[in-house]
Design a protein around this motif. Structure first.
Motif, PDB file in Angstrom:
ATOM      1  N   PRO A 133       0.910  -1.287  -0.113  1.00 43.70           N
ATOM      2  CA  PRO A 133       0.070  -0.035   0.013  1.00 43.70           C
ATOM      3  C   PRO A 133       0.908   1.127   0.053  1.00 43.70           C
ATOM      4  O   PRO A 133       2.067   1.184   0.593  1.00 43.70           O
ATOM      5  CB  PRO A 133      -0.839  -0.160   1.251  1.00 43.70           C
ATOM      6  CG  PRO A 133       0.258  -1.129   2.226  1.00 43.70           C
ATOM      7  CD  PRO A 133       0.820  -1.894   1.118  1.00 43.70           C
ATOM      8  N   VAL A 134       0.313   2.265  -0.656  1.00 39.38           N
ATOM      9  CA  VAL A 134       1.355   3.369  -0.509  1.00 39.38           C
ATOM     10  C   VAL A 134       0.731   4.147   0.924  1.00 39.38           C
ATOM     11  O   VAL A 134      -0.223   4.289   1.086  1.00 39.38           O
ATOM     12  CB  VAL A 134       0.947   4.608  -1.790  1.00 39.38           C
ATOM     13  CG1 VAL A 134       1.537   5.866  -1.675  1.00 39.38           C
ATOM     14  CG2 VAL A 134       1.279   3.689  -3.006  1.00 39.38           C
ATOM     15  N   CYS A 135       1.847   4.058   1.910  1.00 37.76           N
ATOM     16  CA  CYS A 135       1.641   4.454   3.264  1.00 37.76           C
ATOM     17  C   CYS A 135       1.660   6.140   3.070  1.00 37.76           C
ATOM     18  O   CYS A 135       2.243   6.759   2.497  1.00 37.76           O
ATOM     19  CB  CYS A 135       2.706   3.998   4.146  1.00 37.76           C
ATOM     20  SG  CYS A 135       2.687   2.135   3.870  1.00 37.76           S
ATOM     21  N   GLU A 136       0.946   6.466   4.342  1.00 38.71           N
ATOM     22  CA  GLU A 136       0.876   7.737   4.461  1.00 38.71           C
ATOM     23  C   GLU A 136       2.100   8.265   5.130  1.00 38.71           C
ATOM     24  O   GLU A 136       2.867   7.609   5.503  1.00 38.71           O
ATOM     25  CB  GLU A 136      -0.202   8.213   5.473  1.00 38.71           C
ATOM     26  CG  GLU A 136      -1.629   7.976   5.079  1.00 38.71           C
ATOM     27  CD  GLU A 136      -2.196   9.016   4.221  1.00 38.71           C
ATOM     28  OE1 GLU A 136      -1.611  10.016   4.055  1.00 38.71           O
ATOM     29  OE2 GLU A 136      -3.067   8.609   3.270  1.00 38.71           O
ATOM     30  N   GLU A 137       2.318   9.723   4.815  1.00 43.21           N
ATOM     31  CA  GLU A 137       3.681  10.143   5.607  1.00 43.21           C
ATOM     32  C   GLU A 137       3.716   9.790   6.966  1.00 43.21           C
ATOM     33  O   GLU A 137       2.858   9.928   7.669  1.00 43.21           O
ATOM     34  CB  GLU A 137       3.579  11.567   5.285  1.00 43.21           C
ATOM     35  CG  GLU A 137       3.428  12.009   3.870  1.00 43.21           C
ATOM     36  CD  GLU A 137       4.627  12.467   3.133  1.00 43.21           C
ATOM     37  OE1 GLU A 137       5.569  12.902   3.661  1.00 43.21           O
ATOM     38  OE2 GLU A 137       4.584  12.445   1.863  1.00 43.21           O
ATOM     39  N   LYS A 138       4.943   9.664   7.279  1.00 42.09           N
ATOM     40  CA  LYS A 138       5.417   9.141   8.776  1.00 42.09           C
ATOM     41  C   LYS A 138       5.542  10.432   9.544  1.00 42.09           C
ATOM     42  O   LYS A 138       5.845  11.636   8.899  1.00 42.09           O
ATOM     43  CB  LYS A 138       6.618   8.521   9.012  1.00 42.09           C
ATOM     44  CG  LYS A 138       6.602   7.165   8.329  1.00 42.09           C
ATOM     45  CD  LYS A 138       7.869   6.372   8.600  1.00 42.09           C
ATOM     46  CE  LYS A 138       7.699   5.039   7.910  1.00 42.09           C
ATOM     47  NZ  LYS A 138       9.177   4.329   7.862  1.00 42.09           N
TER      48      LYS A 138
END
Length: 160
Positions: free
Chosen positions: A154-159
């Motif tokens: 999945p394209v993860c949200e910014e940390k």
């Protein structure tokens, strides 16, 4: 054999263990690719595949902006947003990434024209920019190909 269902954060963590720094690895691959291949479905249901130049700007691996010439790109189905895929490849090391998401005509043209005005470019160049179109691709998930293997992520949200 039943597949185990993983949470979004668990999937992100597992993918990060396969690639040391996925955002940097995939971002570098996109930055160094000479072009991207974009595929979307047209009004009649047929797939349209176009070659796009390097991204004009990107935000992580989630958003990509492309500056294109509308005469060279079939924009008829892009009145709103449509499902699309974007593929970057590194032919030298035989690896690539395919991102799934949404493609739409971007609203960032004004910002780019302002940037051109700040650089004090000639009016002919600004006029050429006005004729160009900004495409915005927003990724939701992807597949990384390397060493004759592939892995979904999945394209993860910014940390934070």
């Amino acid at each position: 054999m039943q597949e185990e269902k993983l949470s979004y954060s668990e999937t992100c963590r597992r993918f990060e263990t396969m690639i040391r720094n996925p955002e940097q690895t995939i971002g570098k691959l996109a930055d160094n690719a000479g072009y991207a291949v974009c595929t979307f479905i047209d009004e009649q249901g047929y797939p349209e595949t176009q070659t796009l130049p390097q991204p004009l700007r990107r935000e992580g691996i989630r958003e990509f902006l492309f500056d294109i010439d509308p005469t060279a790109f079939a924009l008829t189905p892009l009145t709103g947003s449509c499902p699309a895929s974007l593929y970057f490849m590194d032919q030298r090391f035989y690896r690539g990434v395919c991102l799934k998401g949404w493609l739409m005509v971007g609203d960032e043209r004004e910002e780019i024209l302002e940037d051109a005005g700040e650089n004090e470019k000639e009016t002919t160049e600004t006029t050429e920019l006005e004729k160009r179109v900004i495409l915005k691709f927003t990724a939701e998930s992807g597949r990384y190909y390397s060493h004759f293997q592939s892995s979904d992520f999945p394209v993860c949200e910014e940390k934070r």
